[in-house]
Design a protein around this motif. Sequence first.
Motif: not given
Length: 281
Positions: A42-43, A49-50, A209-211, A218-219
Motif C-alpha cells: 500500500v505504501i 504516485e508521488v 516541491r517533490v520532497a 508518507l506522514a
Amino acid sequence: MIDPAGDDRNEPPPSIDVTKPSVARVYDMLLGGKDNYESDRVIYRQIMEVAPDLPVWARENRRWLQRAVSWLTREHRISQFLDLGAGLPTAQNTHQIAQGINPVTKVVYVDNDPSVIAHGRALLLDNEYTDFAAADFTRPHQVLSDEAVVVGLDADRPFGLIEALVLHHVPDLDHAREIQAAYLDKLPSGSFVAISHACNPRDGSETARVAEAFEQRLAPSFPDLRFRTPEEILSLFGDLKVLSPGLVRLSDWNPYGEVDLEAPDIDDASNFLYCAVARKP
C-alpha cells in the motif's frame, strides 16, 4: 509471506506484525525485493504516485554505498565497518563489498526491525567475519555495548560508520545530533562516517516541491520521516571534516573526481537523496 505478484509464501515469524508497514520492507521493494506484505505494498503504491523515480534512486543509494565502502577499504585500508539501520539483506551488502577487496574485513550490522533481525541472523551461518546486533541505532550506548559490536570490532582501530538513509527517520534534529555526537565521540581516530540522507532544500525549487509532497504522503504511515536541508545534514557530521566532493547528490559522489557514466538520466527534481563522507582526525 506474499511477494509483489501476490504468490503465497511461508508464514512470517510471530514477532512480525504484517498489518503494519515496515520501512525496511518498503525499501527492499524499491530495490526489487520480495520480502513484503500488503501493508508494505500500500505504501509502495503511494510512493510511486508521488515519486515514480524513487526505485532508481534507491538503487543509486546502493551504488553509492558500493563506491564509498570500496574506497574506504581499498584506499584507506579500513578493515571493519559498523552499518547502522542496515535493512534487509540484498545484493551488494557492506560485507560483500568490503570482503570482496579484503576477505577478512569485519562487518557488524545493526537493526531492530523484526523482519531484518530474522534475515540478519542468517548472516552468522556462513560468514565468520560478519555479525548482527539486534539493537536500536538511536540508542548508541545499546549499540556500542552489544556483544556483536564489542567482540566483532576492535575499538582501538579505525572503522567505517555507515548510516545509509537512516538518520532521516529521527524526527527531531537536536536528537539526531545527540545520537551522532555519541557515536562520533567513540569513534577511534582515523575512522570515517558515511551518511546518505533525504534532502529538502526548502528553497521553492521543484526538488523542494517533490520532497514536500513525498513527506506529506508518507506522514500517516511513517510520521518520523524528515527531509533536511543541506546545512542540517552537514551538521550531523559534527566537527568532522567532510571530504571531497562534499555533500552532493548520490550520483555526484566520487572521491576520484570521475564522472559517473552509469548515473540515471531522469528528472533532477526527484533526485533528493544526498550523501557525504567525513574523517575523524
